[in-house]
Design a protein around this motif. Structure first.
Motif, PDB file in Angstrom:
ATOM      1  N   GLN A 133      58.430  19.576  83.562  1.00  0.00           N
ATOM      2  CA  GLN A 133      57.528  20.807  83.687  1.00  0.00           C
ATOM      3  C   GLN A 133      58.272  22.130  84.034  1.00  0.00           C
ATOM      4  O   GLN A 133      58.073  23.278  83.413  1.00  0.00           O
ATOM      5  CB  GLN A 133      56.678  20.641  85.141  1.00  0.00           C
ATOM      6  CG  GLN A 133      55.585  19.654  85.024  1.00  0.00           C
ATOM      7  CD  GLN A 133      54.662  19.848  83.692  1.00  0.00           C
ATOM      8  OE1 GLN A 133      54.476  20.964  83.448  1.00  0.00           O
ATOM      9  NE2 GLN A 133      54.121  18.762  83.386  1.00  0.00           N
ATOM     10  N   HIS A 134      59.477  21.912  84.648  1.00  0.00           N
ATOM     11  CA  HIS A 134      60.458  23.068  84.836  1.00  0.00           C
ATOM     12  C   HIS A 134      61.817  22.941  84.536  1.00  0.00           C
ATOM     13  O   HIS A 134      62.547  21.798  85.282  1.00  0.00           O
ATOM     14  CB  HIS A 134      60.266  23.555  86.598  1.00  0.00           C
ATOM     15  CG  HIS A 134      58.942  23.592  86.975  1.00  0.00           C
ATOM     16  ND1 HIS A 134      58.203  24.727  86.804  1.00  0.00           N
ATOM     17  CD2 HIS A 134      58.296  22.783  87.885  1.00  0.00           C
ATOM     18  CE1 HIS A 134      56.987  24.378  87.507  1.00  0.00           C
ATOM     19  NE2 HIS A 134      57.041  23.257  88.191  1.00  0.00           N
ATOM     20  N   CYS A 135      62.132  23.313  83.581  1.00  0.00           N
ATOM     21  CA  CYS A 135      63.647  22.996  82.884  1.00  0.00           C
ATOM     22  C   CYS A 135      64.129  24.300  82.415  1.00  0.00           C
ATOM     23  O   CYS A 135      63.345  25.027  81.583  1.00  0.00           O
ATOM     24  CB  CYS A 135      63.400  21.886  81.794  1.00  0.00           C
ATOM     25  SG  CYS A 135      64.893  21.473  80.965  1.00  0.00           S
ATOM     26  N   PRO A 136      65.182  24.694  82.412  1.00  0.00           N
ATOM     27  CA  PRO A 136      65.710  25.911  81.819  1.00  0.00           C
ATOM     28  C   PRO A 136      65.726  25.878  80.317  1.00  0.00           C
ATOM     29  O   PRO A 136      65.915  24.911  79.604  1.00  0.00           O
ATOM     30  CB  PRO A 136      67.209  25.838  82.399  1.00  0.00           C
ATOM     31  CG  PRO A 136      67.393  24.973  83.439  1.00  0.00           C
ATOM     32  CD  PRO A 136      66.306  23.897  83.345  1.00  0.00           C
ATOM     33  N   GLN A 137      65.582  26.960  79.727  1.00  0.00           N
ATOM     34  CA  GLN A 137      65.347  26.996  78.349  1.00  0.00           C
ATOM     35  C   GLN A 137      66.372  26.462  77.581  1.00  0.00           C
ATOM     36  O   GLN A 137      66.285  25.842  76.284  1.00  0.00           O
ATOM     37  CB  GLN A 137      64.968  28.328  77.931  1.00  0.00           C
ATOM     38  CG  GLN A 137      64.691  28.792  76.479  1.00  0.00           C
ATOM     39  CD  GLN A 137      63.607  27.665  75.727  1.00  0.00           C
ATOM     40  OE1 GLN A 137      62.781  27.718  76.657  1.00  0.00           O
ATOM     41  NE2 GLN A 137      63.781  27.120  74.683  1.00  0.00           N
ATOM     42  N   GLU A 138      67.720  26.934  78.322  1.00  0.00           N
ATOM     43  CA  GLU A 138      68.867  26.753  77.704  1.00  0.00           C
ATOM     44  C   GLU A 138      69.074  25.038  77.363  1.00  0.00           C
ATOM     45  O   GLU A 138      69.402  24.391  76.397  1.00  0.00           O
ATOM     46  CB  GLU A 138      70.076  27.013  78.051  1.00  0.00           C
ATOM     47  CG  GLU A 138      71.328  27.179  77.363  1.00  0.00           C
ATOM     48  CD  GLU A 138      72.478  27.838  78.441  1.00  0.00           C
ATOM     49  OE1 GLU A 138      73.491  27.281  78.358  1.00  0.00           O
ATOM     50  OE2 GLU A 138      72.400  28.893  78.726  1.00  0.00           O
ATOM     51  N   LEU A 139      68.590  24.394  78.451  1.00  0.00           N
ATOM     52  CA  LEU A 139      68.877  22.918  78.439  1.00  0.00           C
ATOM     53  C   LEU A 139      67.500  22.400  77.194  1.00  0.00           C
ATOM     54  O   LEU A 139      67.984  21.419  76.830  1.00  0.00           O
ATOM     55  CB  LEU A 139      68.471  22.268  79.877  1.00  0.00           C
ATOM     56  CG  LEU A 139      68.505  20.814  80.238  1.00  0.00           C
ATOM     57  CD1 LEU A 139      69.640  20.228  79.462  1.00  0.00           C
ATOM     58  CD2 LEU A 139      68.315  20.614  81.395  1.00  0.00           C
ATOM     59  N   ARG A 140      66.483  22.944  77.442  1.00  0.00           N
ATOM     60  CA  ARG A 140      65.352  22.582  76.425  1.00  0.00           C
ATOM     61  C   ARG A 140      65.783  22.694  75.088  1.00  0.00           C
ATOM     62  O   ARG A 140      65.683  21.756  74.208  1.00  0.00           O
ATOM     63  CB  ARG A 140      64.024  23.399  76.652  1.00  0.00           C
ATOM     64  CG  ARG A 140      63.240  23.075  77.840  1.00  0.00           C
ATOM     65  CD  ARG A 140      62.218  23.944  78.249  1.00  0.00           C
ATOM     66  NE  ARG A 140      61.241  23.633  77.162  1.00  0.00           N
ATOM     67  CZ  ARG A 140      60.421  22.612  77.138  1.00  0.00           C
ATOM     68  NH1 ARG A 140      60.173  21.854  77.990  1.00  0.00           N
ATOM     69  NH2 ARG A 140      59.895  22.848  75.922  1.00  0.00           N
ATOM     70  N   THR A 141      66.504  23.781  74.638  1.00  0.00           N
ATOM     71  CA  THR A 141      66.867  23.956  73.317  1.00  0.00           C
ATOM     72  C   THR A 141      68.091  22.758  72.997  1.00  0.00           C
ATOM     73  O   THR A 141      68.068  22.330  71.713  1.00  0.00           O
ATOM     74  CB  THR A 141      67.662  25.323  73.234  1.00  0.00           C
ATOM     75  OG1 THR A 141      66.550  26.240  73.495  1.00  0.00           O
ATOM     76  CG2 THR A 141      68.096  25.629  71.722  1.00  0.00           C
ATOM     77  N   GLN A 142      68.960  22.569  73.957  1.00  0.00           N
ATOM     78  CA  GLN A 142      69.988  21.478  73.718  1.00  0.00           C
ATOM     79  C   GLN A 142      69.205  20.095  73.513  1.00  0.00           C
ATOM     80  O   GLN A 142      69.616  19.097  72.495  1.00  0.00           O
ATOM     81  CB  GLN A 142      71.058  21.432  74.985  1.00  0.00           C
ATOM     82  CG  GLN A 142      72.193  20.339  74.612  1.00  0.00           C
ATOM     83  CD  GLN A 142      72.884  20.063  76.188  1.00  0.00           C
ATOM     84  OE1 GLN A 142      72.562  20.764  76.892  1.00  0.00           O
ATOM     85  NE2 GLN A 142      73.980  19.262  75.770  1.00  0.00           N
ATOM     86  N   ALA A 143      68.157  19.674  74.204  1.00  0.00           N
ATOM     87  CA  ALA A 143      67.649  18.431  74.161  1.00  0.00           C
ATOM     88  C   ALA A 143      66.864  18.604  72.875  1.00  0.00           C
ATOM     89  O   ALA A 143      66.890  17.418  72.309  1.00  0.00           O
ATOM     90  CB  ALA A 143      66.725  18.357  75.301  1.00  0.00           C
ATOM     91  N   PHE A 144      66.308  19.497  72.498  1.00  0.00           N
ATOM     92  CA  PHE A 144      65.490  19.468  71.123  1.00  0.00           C
ATOM     93  C   PHE A 144      66.328  19.307  70.145  1.00  0.00           C
ATOM     94  O   PHE A 144      66.341  18.586  69.093  1.00  0.00           O
ATOM     95  CB  PHE A 144      64.690  21.075  71.220  1.00  0.00           C
ATOM     96  CG  PHE A 144      63.512  20.794  69.883  1.00  0.00           C
ATOM     97  CD1 PHE A 144      62.852  19.447  69.553  1.00  0.00           C
ATOM     98  CD2 PHE A 144      63.113  21.860  69.205  1.00  0.00           C
ATOM     99  CE1 PHE A 144      61.989  19.403  68.719  1.00  0.00           C
ATOM    100  CE2 PHE A 144      62.222  21.737  68.450  1.00  0.00           C
ATOM    101  CZ  PHE A 144      61.591  20.570  67.936  1.00  0.00           C
ATOM    102  N   GLY A 145      67.588  19.888  70.142  1.00  0.00           N
ATOM    103  CA  GLY A 145      68.496  19.746  69.215  1.00  0.00           C
ATOM    104  C   GLY A 145      69.006  18.585  68.824  1.00  0.00           C
ATOM    105  O   GLY A 145      69.347  17.795  67.940  1.00  0.00           O
ATOM    106  N   VAL A 146      69.339  17.758  70.104  1.00  0.00           N
ATOM    107  CA  VAL A 146      69.541  16.252  70.155  1.00  0.00           C
ATOM    108  C   VAL A 146      68.693  15.529  69.224  1.00  0.00           C
ATOM    109  O   VAL A 146      69.139  14.506  68.488  1.00  0.00           O
ATOM    110  CB  VAL A 146      69.854  15.810  71.676  1.00  0.00           C
ATOM    111  CG1 VAL A 146      69.851  14.122  71.393  1.00  0.00           C
ATOM    112  CG2 VAL A 146      71.123  16.469  71.944  1.00  0.00           C
ATOM    113  N   LEU A 147      67.190  15.785  69.671  1.00  0.00           N
ATOM    114  CA  LEU A 147      66.332  14.935  68.959  1.00  0.00           C
ATOM    115  C   LEU A 147      66.461  15.126  67.240  1.00  0.00           C
ATOM    116  O   LEU A 147      65.843  14.293  66.449  1.00  0.00           O
ATOM    117  CB  LEU A 147      64.974  15.146  69.568  1.00  0.00           C
ATOM    118  CG  LEU A 147      64.709  14.585  70.823  1.00  0.00           C
ATOM    119  CD1 LEU A 147      63.243  14.837  71.398  1.00  0.00           C
ATOM    120  CD2 LEU A 147      64.897  13.205  70.876  1.00  0.00           C
ATOM    121  N   LEU A 148      66.676  16.555  66.956  1.00  0.00           N
ATOM    122  CA  LEU A 148      66.631  16.900  65.679  1.00  0.00           C
ATOM    123  C   LEU A 148      68.025  16.577  64.913  1.00  0.00           C
ATOM    124  O   LEU A 148      67.722  16.508  63.539  1.00  0.00           O
ATOM    125  CB  LEU A 148      66.249  18.312  65.491  1.00  0.00           C
ATOM    126  CG  LEU A 148      65.137  18.638  65.947  1.00  0.00           C
ATOM    127  CD1 LEU A 148      64.992  20.379  65.968  1.00  0.00           C
ATOM    128  CD2 LEU A 148      63.691  18.360  65.319  1.00  0.00           C
TER     129      LEU A 148
END
Length: 822
Positions: free
Chosen positions: A306-321
């Protein structure tokens, strides 16, 4: 405790203590334990033991394990825990050193029976039950029991090992219950003895070079942070964070799956100050250090937070893609995959994983597609969603699987060889492709999707499961290409697709594989249900042989196919899409289908087709199908006559549903239509018309419903009870005493019902009159029956007394007629 149970208990304890007696099975012992739990929840355990010394004798006898069966040993260990959960009873048992003899380091752990998993499991469950108060904590710290739990974390029985880890978490949480809300949490070195012992053991295990020990420690921590949301968990994290960080410096990183689960469990904690605890930094480092396959679950879990820094979210999404970005890069001439977020271009590590082996490539792609499919429907789904490149990647993966890809690099060529004919990846890609139908895509890309779906459906290499997935994906794309929310018309490109689909359907309906025929029929049924009323669809369907082939499959040798054919035929008939031309021949075909379905209902040896027929008939009745409306009374009577003799309880339940639909329509409920509603009174007078009651009496509806009321299958009886309650509420309140009189007909009906209750079902009720029917409905206690049917099947004989009698009867302690064996 009930006096009769008190009388039986000494004999039962004697039986349990005697190793020569064949004790009842584990189910009876579980029920007995549940009963003792109920008794101790309502009364004092100490008083129970003082009033029944036979229980103390039984538990003391267990201290000589060679004289007790392992089954009884396990039961007794758990029973002691139930009693000792109350502190005064715990102290009473501790005085006689019973607890130390059972749970101490010189107790059960030294028994020969300890080698049996059920005994070890009973020991853990007993400790878990008694660990409820401060006295228990002191006992656990001094008796050596905690060390025994540590050893069981590596037990060969997964159930025992898991229970041991759960128990450590329970003891740790119990130890920290004395923490005062709002006060400063002491450092871990000042925690209670049990808590310190557990934390020290976990820390030592994390430093171990043995991966299983690291896994055990991480599992304890994962459960702790998942269950315990108190400030002391923050102190625990601060103490263990350096040790956790050291795990990432090892090569290879140990227990990766457990480590990922632990980090996500900490990240979901509602009490940690994430800005100050260094967790986000650790997640960033972890995502960059793990292999693509290992990082996928952590990336998905991070994006769900629910609460996660945007920078970390971007990195995690990049890992999936990254894996799909690598696929596009290896198979296109473009300099980079357009539309993916910055930094998504596949890393060399991802490429190496895809090319290292077939199993690694397949595993990574399937995991990636499943994770992205799961992420798309979540509220935390990243925005903007890269619809176009993901759609291109899904289509490319399918081309790689069917061998039609044109790779632009040596890596692409190797991917063609690796993924060619891979059913597992095809299935995952088709599921993912179907999910992407919900997004907005350019027309040229939609046409590519349709082309690859048609190719998959046409290919003789496609397995039955791949074809099923392809049909499902095709249906989703037909339902939602370029549409506004209120539009249900087929788009022009979808109509072009239908022109290619019907020849494929013709081929698949003739497949020698029954799974393929079944999937094709299911797909056809969905098509007709959605677009059977549209002129373009009807024209395309009529120009093919699909309707004829679908009807021929009503005689398929496989019952699943016959059932699907029944559903397809029902939809064809409902939409007027028979294979014959319009006119008198069409009417004859309709009648022929009706009689053929009646024949299936009466003669098919398998339950699936018969269930499908009754479902179709119910839909026809609900929708006012022409053949049904032509003679509704005959139709309902014929169906119920066949259903009432059916041995399949689901067929009988569906038959009762058909009867309910008929009653609702015949009573003139809003928005329902039936020939019988014409003669019924209007809304101003809800009283049922006499002609309607007479019609119901001519039908076998009451006889079927009353017989079903006493059915041995509870769902049937419940449905019948609901039906008769509905009918009674709609008829009896408006009947006069004269109409509901107790005439001879009513008496004879009740007599027949009584014979039915006694098992004589052969004699029919005979000709019913409305007044007799109303009188019977008035006299039946349907509410009471409904309550009884809602209870479990053994509620009548579920008493503790019955249980004790049964257990004694199995060893011949009771006289012949004294047992209550249910």
């Amino acid at each position: 405790m009930d006096p009769e149970c008190s009388r039986l208990l000494p004999a039962l304890c004697a039986v349990l203590a005697d190793p020569r007696q064949l004790v009842a099975d584990d189910t009876c012992l579980e029920k007995l334990l549940d009963w003792f739990k109920t008794v101790t929840e309502a009364a004092s355990s100490l008083q129970l033991l003082q009033d029944h010394p036979c229980l103390v004798e039984l538990l003391s006898h267990v201290l000589k394990p060679q004289d007790v069966s392992p089954r009884v040993l396990s039961f007794a260990l758990r029973l002691v825990g139930v009693f000792a959960a109350q502190e005064d009873c715990f102290q009473y048992l501790q005085q006689g050193e019973l607890l130390l003899g059972l749970f101490g380091e010189s107790g059960a752990l030294s028994w020969a029976a300890w080698s049996i998993p059920s005994v070890r499991s009973g020991w853990i469950q007993g400790l878990c039950s008694l660990a409820r108060h401060p006295s228990a904590l002191h006992f656990l710290a001094d008796s050596g029991a905690v060390d025994g739990i540590f050893s069981l974390q590596g037990d060969p029985s997964l159930f025992v090992a898991s229970a041991a880890s759960q128990l450590l978490v329970h003891i740790l949480a119990l130890s920290m219950q004395g923490e005062v809300p709002g006060s400063l949490v002491p450092e871990a070195a000042a925690w209670p003895v049990c808590a310190q012992k557990i934390v020290n053991h976990v820390e030592e295990s994390l430093h171990s070079k043995a991966t299983p020990q690291v896994t055990q420690a991480l599992n304890v921590l994962t459960t702790t942070f998942g269950r315990c949301h108190n400030p002391w968990t923050g102190v625990l994290w601060e103490r263990l964070r350096p040790t956790i960080a050291c795990l990432f410096e090892r090569d290879p990183i140990p227990a990766v799956h457990s480590l990922v689960d632990f980090l996500l469990s900490v990240a979901r904690s509602p009490v940690l100050n994430f800005a100050a605890c260094g967790l986000w930094e650790m997640l960033v480092q972890t995502l960059s250090r793990l292999s693509p396959t290992q990082a996928g679950p952590l990336a998905l879990g991070t994006l769900k937070l629910q609460h996660c820094p945007q920078e970390l979210r971007t990195q995690a999404f990049g890992v999936l893609l990254q894996p799909l970005a690598c696929i596009l890069k290896a198979t296109t001439q473009a300099p980079g995959p357009p539309g993916f977020p910055d930094g998504t271009v596949g890393s060399s590590l991802t490429v190496d994983t895809l090319l290292s082996s077939k199993s690694a490539c397949v595993g990574l792609l399937c995991q990636t597609l499943a994770h992205l499919e799961e992420l798309r429907v979540l509220p935390q789904c990243p925005s903007p969603w890269p619809q176009v490149p993901l759609l291109q990647a899904a289509v490319t993966v399918l081309h790689l699987c069917d061998g039609s890809a044109d790779p632009s690099s040596s890596a692409g060529g190797r991917l063609c060889g690796t993924l060619g004919g891979c059913v597992r990846v095809q299935r995952a890609a088709l599921d993912f492709l179907g999910m992407l139908s919900q997004g907005t895509s350019p027309l040229e890309l939609v046409l590519e999707v349709f082309a690859v779906l048609v190719k998959t459906l046409e290919s003789p290499e496609s397995s039955p499961m791949v074809l099923k997935k392809a049909f499902q994906a095709t249906l989703r794309w037909l339902q939602n290409p370029h549409k506004t929310p209120s539009s249900s018309d087929l788009s022009p490109d979808a109509l072009l697709l239908l022109g290619e689909l019907f020849p494929i359907l013709q081929k698949r309906l003739c497949s020698p594989c029954w799974e393929v025929r079944d999937s094709a029929l299911e797909f056809l049924t969905h098509l007709i249900r959605h677009w059977g009323g549209q002129a373009d669809f009807r024209e395309a369907l009529h120009s093919s042989e699909v309707p004829t082939l679908a009807l021929q499959l009503l005689r398929d040798p496989e019952s699943y196919v016959r059932a699907s054919a029944v559903g397809a035929a029902g939809q064809l008939s409902s939409q007027g899409l028979q294979a014959t031309p319009a006119g008198s021949e069409s009417s004859q075909a309709q009648q022929g289908l009706l009689m053929e379905l009646m024949h299936i209902l009466s003669t098919d040896s398998e339950g699936f087709p018969r269930r499908a027929v009754v479902q179709v008939f119910t839909e026809w009745l609900r929708d006012g199908h022409a053949d049904v409306a032509r003679d509704t009374e005959w139709f309902v009577a014929t169906v119920l006559h066949a259903v009432s003799r059916d041995l399949d309880w689901e067929v009988r339940v569906q038959g009762l549903e058909l009867a309910r639909v008929f009653l609702i329509q015949a009573m003139g409920q809003p928005s329902l239509h039936c020939p019988y509603t014409v003669g019924l009174p209007g809304a101003a007078s809800p009283r049922p018309h006499l002609e309607f009651l007479q019609t119901l009496c001519r039908l076998p509806l009451f006889e079927f419903a009353f017989c079903a009321l006493l059915d041995c299958d509870r769902p049937v009886a419940q449905k019948a009870c609901d039906l008769l309650l509905f009918l009674r509420d709609k008829t009896v309140p408006y009947s006069s005493p004269q109409e509901a009189g107790d005439g001879s007909n009513s008496v004879s009906v009740e007599a027949a019902l009584q014979r039915w209750r006694e098992g004589e079902r052969a004699q029919p009720l005979g000709d019913l009159q409305p007044e007799a029917m109303l009188a019977v409905l008035r006299s039946l206690d349907l509410e009471g029956l409904q309550d009884r049917l809602a209870k479990s099947s053994d509620h009548v004989e579920k008493s503790p007394q019955s249980l004790l009698q049964d257990m004694l009867a199995t060893v011949g302690v009771l006289e012949e007629n004294e047992a209550d064996c249910y």
